[in-house]
Write an enzyme that holds these catalytic residues in place. Structure first.
Site, mmCIF file in Angstrom:
data_model
loop_
_atom_site.group_PDB
_atom_site.id
_atom_site.type_symbol
_atom_site.label_atom_id
_atom_site.label_comp_id
_atom_site.label_asym_id
_atom_site.label_seq_id
_atom_site.Cartn_x
_atom_site.Cartn_y
_atom_site.Cartn_z
ATOM 1 N N TYR A 26 -0.194 -7.141 4.096
ATOM 2 C CA TYR A 26 -1.448 -6.754 3.455
ATOM 3 C C TYR A 26 -2.351 -7.959 3.209
ATOM 4 C CZ TYR A 26 1.405 -2.647 2.739
ATOM 5 O OH TYR A 26 2.216 -1.580 2.964
ATOM 6 N N ASP A 27 -3.668 -7.718 3.283
ATOM 7 C CA ASP A 27 -4.649 -8.755 2.958
ATOM 8 C C ASP A 27 -5.290 -8.502 1.592
ATOM 9 O OD1 ASP A 27 -4.342 -9.843 5.569
ATOM 10 O OD2 ASP A 27 -5.638 -8.222 6.326
ATOM 11 N N TYR A 28 -5.310 -7.217 1.164
ATOM 12 C CA TYR A 28 -5.991 -6.827 -0.076
ATOM 13 C C TYR A 28 -4.970 -6.247 -1.048
ATOM 14 C CZ TYR A 28 -10.075 -7.251 2.914
ATOM 15 O OH TYR A 28 -11.020 -7.730 3.781
ATOM 16 N N ARG A 64 -4.557 -2.367 5.543
ATOM 17 C CA ARG A 64 -4.310 -3.762 5.160
ATOM 18 C C ARG A 64 -4.408 -3.923 3.638
ATOM 19 N NH1 ARG A 64 -1.348 -6.698 8.150
ATOM 20 N NH2 ARG A 64 -2.212 -8.578 7.182
#
Lengths: 308, 308
Positions: free
Chosen positions: B18-20, B249
């Site tokens: 994940y980015d968020y 993400r």
């Protein structure tokens, strides 16, 4: 089709047709603190003809004794306590006679003194209600208030009604009792009117305040004691066997279609709507035949004025 | 079937995926004023790996600036205003961007200062809210209060949220605006949580207070701006185009199945439930497959502890 009362003949026939006259108070006898025209004369007329008069009100902030004071103050004399049925009295009777709550159990009250007085008359101890410690910080919420932190194990029922002295603490404690013991304490509502009229405005009614704690606790009241609920009518009939035997000898007079008129109709009585409260003549005409009031009149005092 | 996070391998894989990272606050980062274990370290770990962190809260009593103060006070440093989305901010954005309420219109507020601050930042004038004249008589209702008697013709919307400084006057005025102009003023709710946990108890939530004025006015809110409503998610996505393009993400972390987890799932994100708030492990296992969280963990700090 509802019949409008406009002639002396109609009035005399109407008075002849009934022995029991049940009255809603606010919007029928008075508006707030303002007596409506020829109300005492109308009541005197009925009493002269040996009719039984009964006053039925959903306002739980007053006890029956408080009501006698209000009648007197407004110039309506000679009313006795057994002629008055309020939702605070009806709720106390429900807790005593139907729930059969033992007298050593307490009742948590979200409401005003009317409820407390009626419960005390029946021998119950109340907690909450008008206890000054609940409002000692006004609207500032005290999460450490002893009545919130330490629930009373002797509380055996929750009774909720109208309170204008509302704060977050009162609502929060009420909710704790509704959740207590796996949501098993009986939850009684004096009435569920969503609004009531005051000085030309609609204000927040008991039903709307009760909705807060109902929504928060995920519970609906187990019983509602005010109009149009028939537990109040059953108490009235128990005191008036003639009405019990022959409800068609009774006339329910009120200013609201969905409470007063329904209350009378569901009890098997005929009904008279007066237009001094919340309803208009157009509302009467828009009613389906099976729910239309038997009669309607511009005001209660017309019975006296037309009879002369 | 939800996967429980218990190993270093799982944590590293999760962080990689994940980015968020979206966080609910109370019950996840802290409980009331008590910081949960290894929360700052977990946030630092994510920031070191260049992850975007976003804090999403339904508590409307605080503005974003108030939240920055709370983060700092509890020892969570380096949080910026654009990382915080509260329901008071989301409601103000809704009134501005979706309702497009002209800036010369006022907003009647049933709620606390968090709401007022966010509306003011967007150029609106508020009325009601924390106005001291509304509580000058404490819990004693004043039927002649000027704000009740003279409704403000410039009010163009009603915004209701949590207020612990509740009284009958505030509820009654709110109701007048909801009824005004044939019930045409927009009625916005910050959130509709029925309860919130505080010191081991459930207290009355915004949704339960809003239910009072909804029941009294016969209206339901036209819009709800808090979780799980997606208008808040849409604001977040608008600020984070990468999340907009590829919601998978993003990971929503929270302590409530019916708000936080639903909020993430409805937005197309994966979800992580922590058991430091309102839910239990048994609740996780009782969820149907299509609504079960992607992951769950005993606490947020496990991400840091297991990563070492």
């Amino acid at each position: 089709m509802s019949q409008k009362i406009t002639t002396k003949e109609q009035v005399l026939s109407l008075i002849d047709s009934y022995d029991y006259f049940l009255f809603d108070c606010d919007g029928v006898l008075w508006l707030g603190d303002h007596l409506l025209p020829h109300v005492p004369e109308t009541l005197d007329l009925l009493k002269e003809k040996n009719k039984t008069v009964i006053f039925v009100t959903n306002n739980s902030t007053k006890s029956r004794d408080d009501y006698l004071g209000k009648f007197k103050k407004l110039g309506i004399d000679g009313i006795t306590k057994d002629e008055v049925f309020g939702s605070s009295y009806a709720s106390a009777v429900y807790i005593d006679k139907i729930l059969k709550l033992p007298k050593d159990k307490k009742v948590w009250v979200l409401g005003e003194e009317g409820i407390e007085k009626e419960l005390k008359e029946l021998g119950y101890t109340t907690i909450g209600g008008s206890d000054p410690s609940l409002v000692q910080h006004g609207v500032t919420f005290d999460p450490d208030h002893p009545l919130l932190v330490n629930l009373d194990e002797d509380v055996g029922a929750v009774l909720a009604g109208l309170t204008l002295n509302l704060n977050y603490l009162k609502l929060s404690i009420t909710m704790q009792y509704l959740l207590k013991d796996n949501k098993s304490l009986p939850f009684i509502a004096t009435n569920i009117d969503s609004t009531f009229p005051s000085k030309g405005k609609l204000l927040i009614g008991a039903g709307s305040i009760i909705e807060t704690v109902a929504f928060a606790s995920g519970r609906q009241p187990d019983a509602v004691c005010g109009k149009p609920n028939q537990s109040m009518m059953n108490s009235i009939k128990a005191d008036n066997p003639g009405l019990q035997t022959n409800p068609k000898r009774g006339l329910m007079i009120g200013d609201r279609l969905n409470t007063d008129m329904k209350f009378g109709r569901d009890g098997g009585l005929d009904t008279l709507l007066v237009l001094t409260g919340i309803e208009t003549e157009a509302n009467v005409h828009s009613q389906a035949k099976e729910v239309a009031p038997t009669f309607y009149a511009d005001k209660l005092g017309d019975l006296y004025e037309l009879s002369k």
